[in-house]
Structures are given as C-alpha cells and as structure tokens.
Design a protein around this motif. Structure first.
Motif, mmCIF file in Angstrom:
data_model
loop_
_atom_site.group_PDB
_atom_site.id
_atom_site.type_symbol
_atom_site.label_atom_id
_atom_site.label_comp_id
_atom_site.label_asym_id
_atom_site.label_seq_id
_atom_site.Cartn_x
_atom_site.Cartn_y
_atom_site.Cartn_z
ATOM 1 N N CYS A 149 0.830 -1.220 0.000
ATOM 2 C CA CYS A 149 0.000 0.000 0.000
ATOM 3 C C CYS A 149 0.856 1.259 0.000
ATOM 4 O O CYS A 149 1.970 1.255 0.503
ATOM 5 C CB CYS A 149 -0.851 0.118 1.262
ATOM 6 S SG CYS A 149 -1.487 -1.374 1.921
ATOM 7 N N TRP A 151 1.188 5.536 1.096
ATOM 8 C CA TRP A 151 1.158 6.255 2.375
ATOM 9 C C TRP A 151 0.004 7.233 2.476
ATOM 10 O O TRP A 151 -0.252 7.765 3.556
ATOM 11 C CB TRP A 151 2.470 7.047 2.528
ATOM 12 C CG TRP A 151 2.928 7.603 1.211
ATOM 13 C CD1 TRP A 151 3.813 7.018 0.344
ATOM 14 C CD2 TRP A 151 2.477 8.801 0.554
ATOM 15 N NE1 TRP A 151 3.946 7.773 -0.804
ATOM 16 C CE2 TRP A 151 3.135 8.879 -0.698
ATOM 17 C CE3 TRP A 151 1.574 9.813 0.910
ATOM 18 C CZ2 TRP A 151 2.922 9.925 -1.598
ATOM 19 C CZ3 TRP A 151 1.354 10.848 0.017
ATOM 20 C CH2 TRP A 151 2.031 10.903 -1.223
ATOM 21 N N LYS A 175 2.809 -5.299 3.134
ATOM 22 C CA LYS A 175 3.885 -4.324 3.264
ATOM 23 C C LYS A 175 3.289 -2.937 3.098
ATOM 24 O O LYS A 175 3.106 -2.453 1.981
ATOM 25 C CB LYS A 175 4.987 -4.553 2.227
ATOM 26 C CG LYS A 175 6.261 -3.844 2.634
ATOM 27 C CD LYS A 175 7.129 -3.468 1.460
ATOM 28 C CE LYS A 175 6.569 -2.334 0.660
ATOM 29 N NZ LYS A 175 6.343 -1.084 1.397
ATOM 30 N N SER A 212 8.660 -7.526 -2.287
ATOM 31 C CA SER A 212 7.651 -7.899 -3.290
ATOM 32 C C SER A 212 8.130 -9.062 -4.147
ATOM 33 O O SER A 212 7.391 -10.009 -4.412
ATOM 34 C CB SER A 212 7.350 -6.717 -4.206
ATOM 35 O OG SER A 212 7.022 -5.605 -3.454
ATOM 36 N N SER A 229 1.604 3.360 -7.530
ATOM 37 C CA SER A 229 1.801 4.037 -8.811
ATOM 38 C C SER A 229 1.710 3.056 -9.992
ATOM 39 O O SER A 229 1.887 1.835 -9.820
ATOM 40 C CB SER A 229 3.165 4.727 -8.818
ATOM 41 O OG SER A 229 4.170 3.757 -8.665
ATOM 42 N N LEU A 251 -4.185 1.638 -9.196
ATOM 43 C CA LEU A 251 -3.017 2.442 -9.562
ATOM 44 C C LEU A 251 -3.373 3.924 -9.700
ATOM 45 O O LEU A 251 -4.447 4.350 -9.303
ATOM 46 C CB LEU A 251 -2.391 1.864 -10.833
ATOM 47 C CG LEU A 251 -2.133 0.345 -10.767
ATOM 48 C CD1 LEU A 251 -1.491 -0.161 -12.044
ATOM 49 C CD2 LEU A 251 -1.275 -0.025 -9.555
ATOM 50 N N GLU A 381 0.468 12.280 -13.681
ATOM 51 C CA GLU A 381 -0.281 12.456 -12.433
ATOM 52 C C GLU A 381 0.485 13.406 -11.500
ATOM 53 O O GLU A 381 1.632 13.113 -11.134
ATOM 54 C CB GLU A 381 -0.415 11.083 -11.748
ATOM 55 C CG GLU A 381 -1.150 11.136 -10.437
ATOM 56 C CD GLU A 381 -1.164 9.770 -9.740
ATOM 57 O OE1 GLU A 381 -0.232 8.980 -9.950
ATOM 58 O OE2 GLU A 381 -2.108 9.521 -8.979
HETATM 59 P P1 NAD Z 1 4.461 3.656 -5.079
HETATM 60 O O1 NAD Z 1 3.998 2.826 -6.219
HETATM 61 O O2 NAD Z 1 5.825 4.247 -5.154
HETATM 62 O O3 NAD Z 1 4.401 2.824 -3.716
HETATM 63 C C1 NAD Z 1 3.277 2.070 -3.315
HETATM 64 C C2 NAD Z 1 3.753 0.847 -2.528
HETATM 65 O O4 NAD Z 1 4.616 0.081 -3.344
HETATM 66 C C3 NAD Z 1 4.570 1.196 -1.284
HETATM 67 O O5 NAD Z 1 4.322 0.223 -0.300
HETATM 68 C C4 NAD Z 1 5.981 1.110 -1.779
HETATM 69 O O6 NAD Z 1 6.864 0.831 -0.722
HETATM 70 C C5 NAD Z 1 5.871 -0.061 -2.741
HETATM 71 N N1 NAD Z 1 6.897 -0.047 -3.779
HETATM 72 C C6 NAD Z 1 7.559 1.018 -4.259
HETATM 73 N N2 NAD Z 1 8.458 0.643 -5.190
HETATM 74 C C7 NAD Z 1 8.368 -0.693 -5.303
HETATM 75 C C8 NAD Z 1 9.025 -1.674 -6.099
HETATM 76 N N3 NAD Z 1 9.957 -1.354 -6.975
HETATM 77 N N4 NAD Z 1 8.637 -2.953 -5.957
HETATM 78 C C9 NAD Z 1 7.676 -3.285 -5.084
HETATM 79 N N5 NAD Z 1 7.028 -2.423 -4.295
HETATM 80 C C10 NAD Z 1 7.351 -1.139 -4.409
HETATM 81 O O7 NAD Z 1 3.366 4.775 -4.879
HETATM 82 P P2 NAD Z 1 3.367 5.947 -3.808
HETATM 83 O O8 NAD Z 1 4.212 7.069 -4.317
HETATM 84 O O9 NAD Z 1 3.635 5.430 -2.447
HETATM 85 O O10 NAD Z 1 1.821 6.351 -3.859
HETATM 86 C C11 NAD Z 1 1.317 7.196 -4.818
HETATM 87 C C12 NAD Z 1 0.716 6.450 -5.983
HETATM 88 O O11 NAD Z 1 -0.291 5.556 -5.529
HETATM 89 C C13 NAD Z 1 0.029 7.400 -6.929
HETATM 90 O O12 NAD Z 1 0.289 7.024 -8.250
HETATM 91 C C14 NAD Z 1 -1.437 7.198 -6.604
HETATM 92 O O13 NAD Z 1 -2.332 7.558 -7.610
HETATM 93 C C15 NAD Z 1 -1.473 5.754 -6.297
HETATM 94 N N6 NAD Z 1 -2.683 5.440 -5.547
HETATM 95 C C16 NAD Z 1 -3.691 4.742 -6.163
HETATM 96 C C17 NAD Z 1 -4.877 4.487 -5.468
HETATM 97 C C18 NAD Z 1 -6.027 3.733 -6.101
HETATM 98 O O14 NAD Z 1 -6.883 3.254 -5.353
HETATM 99 N N7 NAD Z 1 -6.097 3.603 -7.400
HETATM 100 C C19 NAD Z 1 -5.011 4.942 -4.170
HETATM 101 C C20 NAD Z 1 -3.965 5.647 -3.581
HETATM 102 C C21 NAD Z 1 -2.795 5.886 -4.282
#
Ligand code: NAD
Length: 477
Positions: A149, A151, A175, A212, A229, A251, A381
């Motif tokens: 998830c 933050w 995680k 992951s 993301s 996403l 975004e």
């Molecule tokens: P992120 O993708 O960087 O991180 C999300 C999760 O993935 C975190 O737990 C992070 O630690 C983990 N992560 C990061 N890099 C990784 C990797 N290489 N391998 C595996 N896991 C990894 O996103 P963020 O910056 O924390 O959150 C913002 C993004 O989340 C935005 O794009 C937002 O739109 C999206 N989001 C989507 C929804 C939805 O319901 N569609 C809701 C909230 C946020």
C-alpha cells in the motif's frame, strides 16, 4: 521520538533489532526525525510467507460468522482508538487532525462492511441437465495474499486489504508504506489484541522491491493486492504473471474534472476546492485536470481561486488547519517541477505556485490557468496540491481530452443537462464517475480503475469477491 523502532510483525510476534537495518521516520511538517523503522531481512520475508501458508488451512476453516465477529471487534477497536490513529496519521503523513481521525472511522466502517460480506459468501445450486445429479457452485478463499500500500491513506488501505482478505478466509503478508508505518503498526496491534490467530496477518517493512519479489516468486502467494503508482503496479503484475498470481491493481489516476456552461458554479467551485485540498491533493482520485466550458470559464476560475485561497494551510495538529504539508521533500520537489514546467510553457499561476516557508514540505494550493496540452501536468499524475485548468468548447472535444491519457480511474462532471450527463456516463473511460457529486468512495461501493489505473475493485460486493475462487461440483448419486 519513540523509544524503540517500529517492528515487523511475523507469526504473531513483533520483530526488531537483532542486527536488522533501520530507516528514519520523518515528520513532514517539521523535518524532525520521529523515530526508526525496522527493515526486513530476506529471512523475515520467508518467515512471514511460511506463517501465512501455515495459518491458511485453519483460517479458511474458521466459520464465516467467527471471521465476521473478529472483524466487527476490530472495527469497534479502531473506532475507540480513532483519536490515537488521528494523531499518528497527522504526525507522519501530515493530514489535518479532523480528517486523520475521520480516516479511522472510515477504516472501522470498512471492517464492518467486510464482516457483513463474510457472512454473504454464497455459492449457488444450478438446476441440473442430468438426472440424479446436483450441480453446485462453491466459493473458496484463494489462498495467502501479498498486499502493498501507499502512504496517502495509511490506515484505510491496509485495513481494506486485510479486512477483505480475512472475510474471504485468506491469510495475508502485507507491506504498508515506509513513510507511514506507525499507523499500520497500530492497526496490526489492534488486530492482534482482538484475538487474530498468529500468522493470519503478517506485516513487513523495508526494501519494497526485495519484499515484493521474494513474496511473488515464492509460490506461496496466490493473490496480489497492490495500491500505488502505475510503474510499480506494472512491475508487480509482471512478477506475478509466471506464477499466475491473480492481481487487484489500484493504480494512479489523473481525474478530468469537467464544468459545463450550465453547471451550478457556486456549488461546484467550493466543493472541488475542498476535494483538491484533501491530503494536500495526494489522493488518487483528486480532481486534477480541469476542463471548463468557455461561457463559464471566468466565473468558475474566480470562484475556484477564492475557494482555494480560503483554505488554511499549516500545522496539521493545530485547530482550524484545513491542509497540511506534502508527505516528503520528494513530493515537494515534484510539485515545484510541475509548476516550473507549466509556466515555462505559457501557463499562468492563478493562485499559489510556490513552497510555503523553508521548514517541512508545505506547498501552497495552486491553480495553473490556461495550461497547454504539452505541459507535463496535463499528462502525468501530479499527486499534490496543484490543479491545471484549460477551456473547452464542445462535449465531443472534452470527452476526447478526458480519454486521451492512459489513466482511467476517476472523472467528475458538473452540468444540469441530463443529456450531457448521460453522454458522459456512456463515453468516459473511467472506473469511478462523479456527476454533480464528488462522493465516489464508500465501504459499500466498488472502487477501482480501468486502463493504466489498474483492474479489479476493492469495496462493495466486488471487494471480497476478488479473494475468492469458484469451484463447480457435479454430484451424482
Ligand atoms: P508507489 O507505487 O511508489 O508505492 C506504493 C507501494 O509500493 C509502497 O508500499 C511502496 O513501498 C511499494 N513499492 C515502491 N516501489 C516498489 C518496487 N519497486 N517494488 C515493489 N514495491 C514497491 O506509490 P506511492 O508514491 O507510495 O503512492 C502514490 C501512488 O499511488 C500514486 O500514483 C497514486 O495515484 C497511487 N494510488 C492509487 C490508489 C487507487 O486506489 N487507485 C489509491 C492511492 C494511491
């Protein structure tokens, strides 16, 4: 600063120290270090996977009413501890205290909804075409789940993934985000205190890619539930593919927000400003791309700017604050870069436009006006306290613009015309659509996107369904 680092939770026990690495937890309002967070070793991940695998047969055999009782108990406990959750969320994320406390009430609601769904996991009996044969469709839990998830809603996301998986009879390795671990750790403690058996939910923090990858290639995990993301979602889906691990991917988004000439601008402008300010714009369904019809453009901009300027930005723990900081310096830099790029391409700053102060990650609520399609903010975004606006003439033109990006999460539209709203309902490529409304998320309604915004839904009846398998049984006698 808390005395000991936040731990990992594996097989019903907290793990910290023991030579494991640590990450600093930083307060986004002050840049001060709040404490430390334990980083999982590869062995911790294997142990968590083994715990989830070992706990699965017993948890899936636990009667649905008992699973539901535990979830209701957790919901009540979250509600009772809402002020504590609120303090943690406001401190480590920077969301304002009333909204942060309300997040706990929403998470409790999600627990209750999922508890109800646990009791409604019905199969069906299909009239048989063969004599003396009963045709039955059964629903079964898919197996151990890996969840990750972001933050920006540090309680709702872990709570929803855990609640839906547990309701279905699945076990979990989760995680949560490293930026907001104290909130997730308190959720874990609450579940433990409510009597969750060891191994049913395991919580890890650390190097996201290692955790992951280890989880998804292990052969233990049968379902991935990821919110985050687009690039990371695609990476995880690719890792899941060889094992045919089923995915729910929530996403990123870039919500087109369309205001027609016949809209009630006096209602739409303050409503959209309030939504834009939520979590400092760091919400996946935040209104971001504003397309306003020419006849009402000036009037909407005036009302919208006034509403944005009325939002009080400051210390998220102080009374009366309506918007706090961005989550970290990385997001602050990203928003500054979006503004610089757009203005370099001819956009005008209608309000805001820069960082506030030099302590913490505060950025003014910003409206960029007359933004050309070539600006990065019209394609990527923004995920922060900035909106981009441009005029449009016709319905066809604006539908084309709304659908032009790969994102397909949310869209909003304001119009008094039933014909216009019907056309948008038919034509917009999104999973969530607010028509004269921004209320597009609730425990009882499905939440999810299309195209690059992912697939699968959380919430509603669809949420628990995502953790179930279908088994067909033909029984002769
Ligand atoms: P992120 O993708 O960087 O991180 C999300 C999760 O993935 C975190 O737990 C992070 O630690 C983990 N992560 C990061 N890099 C990784 C990797 N290489 N391998 C595996 N896991 C990894 O996103 P963020 O910056 O924390 O959150 C913002 C993004 O989340 C935005 O794009 C937002 O739109 C999206 N989001 C989507 C929804 C939805 O319901 N569609 C809701 C909230 C946020």
């Amino acid at each position: 600063m808390s005395a000991q680092p936040i731990g990992l939770f594996v097989a019903g026990e907290w793990r910290r120290g023991g030579g494991r690495g640590e990450l600093a937890r930083v307060n986004p309002s002050t840049d001060e270090v709040l404490g430390a967070l334990t980083v999982a070793e590869v062995q911790d991940v294997h142990d968590a996977l083994e715990a989830a695998r070992a706990a699965f047969p017993r948890w899936r055999a636990t009667p649905a009413v008992e699973r539901a009782t535990l979830l209701h108990k957790a919901g009540a406990a979250i509600r009772a501890r809402a002020p504590e959750f609120g303090q943690l969320i406001a401190t480590e994320l920077g969301n304002v205290l009333p909204a942060a406390t309300f997040e706990a009430m929403v998470a409790a609601d999600v627990m209750d909804w999922s508890a109800g769904e646990a009791r409604r996991i019905y199969g069906r009996v299909v009239p048989s075409r063969f004599p003396f044969t009963r045709q039955t469709v059964l629903k079964e839990p898919i197996g151990p789940v890996f969840a990750a998830c972001p933050w920006n809603m540090p309680l709702i996301f872990p709570a929803r993934k855990i609640a839906e998986a547990l309701a279905a009879g699945c076990t979990v390795v989760i995680k949560p985000a490293e930026e907001t671990p104290a909130t997730a750790a308190l959720l874990m403690q609450v579940l433990h205190d409510c009597g969750l058996p060891p191994g049913v939910v395991n919580m890890l923090f650390g190097r996201p890619d290692m955790v992951s990858r280890t989880a998804l290639v292990s052969g233990v995990i049968r379902k991935l539930s990821f919110t985050g993301s687009v690039p990371v979602g695609k990476q995880l889906a690719a890792l899941a593919a060889p094992q045919l691990v089923r995915c729910t991917l929530e996403l990123g988004g870039h919500a087109p927000t369309i205001v027609f000439d016949d809209a009630d601008v006096d209602v739409a402008a303050p409503l959209l400003a309030e939504r834009k300010a939520r979590v400092s714009g760091q919400v996946c369904n935040s209104p971001t791309r504003f397309y306003v019809q020419e006849g009402v453009y000036e009037r909407f901009r005036e009302r919208f700017v006034a509403a944005l300027q009325s939002v009080r930005v400051g210390d998220p723990l102080a009374g009366g604050t309506q918007m706090g900081p961005l989550v970290n310096a990385r997001r602050l830099g990203a928003i500054e870069a979006f503004v610089a790029d757009a203005t370099a391409q001819g956009a005008r700053v209608a309000t805001g436009g820069s960082r506030i102060g030099d302590r913490g990650s505060f950025h003014a609520l910003t409206l960029l006006d007359e933004v050309p399609d070539s600006a990065r903010i019209m394609r990527e975004e923004p995920f922060g306290a900035v909106a981009a606006m441009q005029p449009f003439r016709t319905l066809d033109e604006v539908v084309g613009k709304a659908n032009a990006l790969p994102f397909g999460l949310a869209a909003y539209a304001f119009s008094r015309s039933a014909r216009t709203l019907h056309a948008l309902t038919e034509q917009l490529e999104v999973g969530l659509l607010g028509l004269n409304s921004c209320n597009i998320a609730a425990a009882e309604t499905p939440f999810g996107g299309v195209k690059d915004s992912g697939y699968g839904s959380e919430g509603g009846t669809e949420g628990v369904e995502g953790y179930l398998l279908t088994k067909y049984v033909a029984e002769g006698c």
